[in-house]
Design a protein around this motif. Structure first.
Motif, PDB file in Angstrom:
ATOM      1  N   ARG A  78      43.698  35.373  32.623  1.00 41.91           N
ATOM      2  CA  ARG A  78      44.760  35.557  31.639  1.00 41.91           C
ATOM      3  C   ARG A  78      45.908  34.578  31.857  1.00 41.91           C
ATOM      4  O   ARG A  78      46.472  34.032  30.908  1.00 41.91           O
ATOM      5  CB  ARG A  78      45.274  37.008  31.707  1.00 41.91           C
ATOM      6  N   GLN A  79      46.271  34.340  33.136  1.00 39.92           N
ATOM      7  CA  GLN A  79      47.337  33.378  33.414  1.00 39.92           C
ATOM      8  C   GLN A  79      46.946  31.971  32.979  1.00 39.92           C
ATOM      9  O   GLN A  79      47.742  31.245  32.366  1.00 39.92           O
ATOM     10  CB  GLN A  79      47.678  33.389  34.906  1.00 39.92           C
ATOM     11  N   LEU A  80      45.695  31.601  33.292  1.00 38.13           N
ATOM     12  CA  LEU A  80      45.252  30.265  32.909  1.00 38.13           C
ATOM     13  C   LEU A  80      45.210  30.112  31.387  1.00 38.13           C
ATOM     14  O   LEU A  80      45.654  29.102  30.832  1.00 38.13           O
ATOM     15  CB  LEU A  80      43.874  29.980  33.507  1.00 38.13           C
TER      16      LEU A  80
ATOM     17  N   LEU B 250      37.704  42.163  42.578  1.00 34.43           N
ATOM     18  CA  LEU B 250      37.390  40.834  42.056  1.00 34.43           C
ATOM     19  C   LEU B 250      37.622  40.747  40.553  1.00 34.43           C
ATOM     20  O   LEU B 250      38.180  39.774  40.048  1.00 34.43           O
ATOM     21  CB  LEU B 250      35.939  40.481  42.383  1.00 34.43           C
ATOM     22  N   GLN B 251      37.177  41.788  39.828  1.00 28.63           N
ATOM     23  CA  GLN B 251      37.376  41.776  38.389  1.00 28.63           C
ATOM     24  C   GLN B 251      38.862  41.770  38.044  1.00 28.63           C
ATOM     25  O   GLN B 251      39.301  41.060  37.141  1.00 28.63           O
ATOM     26  CB  GLN B 251      36.692  42.996  37.756  1.00 28.63           C
TER      27      GLN B 251
ATOM     28  N   LEU C 153      52.757  31.609  37.055  1.00 27.77           N
ATOM     29  CA  LEU C 153      52.325  30.247  37.359  1.00 27.77           C
ATOM     30  C   LEU C 153      53.505  29.284  37.276  1.00 27.77           C
ATOM     31  O   LEU C 153      54.241  29.314  36.313  1.00 27.77           O
ATOM     32  CB  LEU C 153      51.251  29.796  36.371  1.00 27.77           C
ATOM     33  N   PRO C 154      53.679  28.416  38.250  1.00 25.06           N
ATOM     34  CA  PRO C 154      54.751  27.416  38.177  1.00 25.06           C
ATOM     35  C   PRO C 154      54.396  26.353  37.166  1.00 25.06           C
ATOM     36  O   PRO C 154      53.238  26.160  36.813  1.00 25.06           O
ATOM     37  CB  PRO C 154      54.795  26.852  39.609  1.00 25.06           C
TER      38      PRO C 154
ATOM     39  N   VAL D  26      47.332  27.495  29.128  1.00 24.83           N
ATOM     40  CA  VAL D  26      46.694  26.550  28.222  1.00 24.83           C
ATOM     41  C   VAL D  26      47.230  26.730  26.806  1.00 24.83           C
ATOM     42  O   VAL D  26      47.539  25.765  26.104  1.00 24.83           O
ATOM     43  CB  VAL D  26      45.169  26.724  28.258  1.00 24.83           C
ATOM     44  N   ALA D  27      47.354  28.004  26.369  1.00 21.03           N
ATOM     45  CA  ALA D  27      47.855  28.264  25.021  1.00 21.03           C
ATOM     46  C   ALA D  27      49.275  27.751  24.855  1.00 21.03           C
ATOM     47  O   ALA D  27      49.619  27.159  23.821  1.00 21.03           O
ATOM     48  CB  ALA D  27      47.790  29.764  24.731  1.00 21.03           C
TER      49      ALA D  27
END
Length: 431
Positions: A171-173, A162-163, A116-117, A177-178
């Motif tokens: 996981r990226q999001l 899809l899963q 993710l940028p 956030v973390a």
């Protein structure tokens, strides 16, 4: 959606009829069913619709197709909810943009968080592309259903894809956030540390300035100086920087040395707006030394124009206008009815060596003090006679609590000078 599936229904129905007419083993039929995105990922948790048995009636086929349609709509709704969740996460990430982004060597934003940028706009763009891929996959499935292609292999493949894709995206999001939360905590800690360091530096600077103010003096001690006014003019004078508060009693003490004649002039004067003679000590011409309060006069039995050092104190209280006069530690006079019940007004100008006809000015050379003075102190109370005696015989050092005698509180003008003064003991020898 249902009308698109009617050709498939007709084909399945004709195939079932042919099997009834043609002997032999029945043909196998497979139905593909979509699954919701929030499925737990295990076959037992996936809400698969029951497949019709071979030879099932046409109503059961229709029910199965309707259930397929509902499942597909649920998929779309679930994907829409995922998009909403992604937009909310993106908004949350955008809110952290003001906390600052780490920059790389070339000014590019640090991409240490993975694929993710760091730019929120780029995050939104990449997530949008991911969702568009999911949408394209769903549309491909719909086309396959319309064309009545093989239903057997698609459901498991679609589920796994899809899963896997949504799992990676989640996981990226969550990782982003973390890390943003970690950066927020780190930034808060760094800000608190920086604020504490800044406050400590500021306090140290203020202490240094106060130390310099106390110690910036050409004399051995801040009070070890005298003011010299050698000529009787209207432009030599000293000015006390501090002013007086409202006073209901006071004591003024100072050391004087003057041999001027006739009269030593005005050692000090305090003027306020509307009253130039609020507090004045003056010996003018052949008159005795006078204490003026609110332009009211009391003559003091003091004799100090012999060219020697003398310690002078005067006390006054608004109660009945009581006053006392001390010379070299001894009380030589007392009286009352000197401006009784009149409080000394605050905010005026205190001048050494001149009598004021207006606040801070209009000096009269004939009333100017000629000589030297030191240790000019003012208290907001009437000192006890023993305290005055201790000050006069050098056994006590009591700076005034309203006006203390310190170098940085007295300015001189017009040729007046500040010089190192004799010690208290040396002045006593001069008596």
């Amino acid at each position: 959606m249902l009308w698109l599936l009617w050709p498939g229904l007709a084909l399945l129905s004709s195939s079932g009829a042919a099997q009834e007419k043609t002997p032999g083993p029945p043909a196998s039929r497979f139905l593909c069913t979509a699954f919701p995105l929030d499925a737990a990922g295990t076959p037992g948790n996936c809400p698969w619709p029951p497949l019709p048995m071979p030879g099932a009636p046409e109503e059961q086929l229709q029910a199965t197709l309707l259930q397929l349609r509902e499942t597909l709509l649920q998929q779309k709704e679930t994907i829409g909810q995922q998009r909403q969740a992604i937009r909310e996460l993106t908004a949350k990430l955008g809110g952290c943009e003001g906390k600052g982004w780490r920059k790389g060597k070339d000014g590019e934003e640090d991409a240490a968080m993975g694929d993710l940028p760091r730019d929120p706009a780029k995050v939104v763009d990449q997530l949008s592309r991911t969702m568009q891929a999911l949408k394209d996959r769903m549309e491909s499935l719909e086309h396959q259903l319309r064309a009545n292609i093989s239903f057997a292999a698609l459901p498991n493949d679609l589920r796994e894809m899809l899963q896997r894709r949504l799992g990676d995206l989640e996981r990226q999001l969550m990782s982003k956030v973390a890390e943003l939360e970690s950066e927020k905590t780190q930034l808060h800690n760094e800000t608190s540390t920086h604020r504490q360091k800044t406050e400590a530096a500021l306090n140290a600077l203020l202490e240094r300035v106060a130390e310099l103010e106390r110690g910036t003096s050409a004399f051995k001690a801040p009070d070890a100086f005298k003011v010299s006014l050698p000529l009787r003019t209207n432009y030599l004078y000293g000015k006390v920087k501090k002013t007086l508060p409202e006073l209901y009693a006071f004591t003024v003490c100072l050391w004087l040395k003057s041999g001027a004649s006739p009269g030593i002039g005005t050692p000090f004067s305090y003027a306020v707006p509307g009253q130039a003679n609020e507090v004045v000590l003056i010996e003018w011409g052949n008159n005795p030394i006078e204490l003026l309060i609110n332009d009211k006069v009391a003559q003091l039995p003091l004799f100090i124009s012999d060219g020697k050092w003398h310690h002078i104190c005067v006390t006054w209280t608004t109660r009945d206008g009581m006053w006392e006069a001390f010379q070299d530690g001894e009380k030589l006079g007392t009286g009352d009815n000197l401006a009784p019940w009149h409080p000394i007004k605050p905010g005026g100008v205190l001048i050494l060596g001149q009598e004021q006809d207006t606040v801070g000015g209009r000096f009269d050379a004939t009333q100017a003090f000629v000589g030297e003075m030191s240790q000019f102190n003012i208290w907001d109370r009437v000192l006890k006679p023993e305290d005055i005696m201790n000050i006069a015989n050098c056994s006590a050092n009591m700076p005034g609590n309203i006006i203390p005698w310190v170098d940085n509180n007295v300015d001189v003008f017009g040729g007046a000078a500040k010089w190192p003064s004799e010690t208290c003991e040396e002045r006593l020898l001069d008596l």
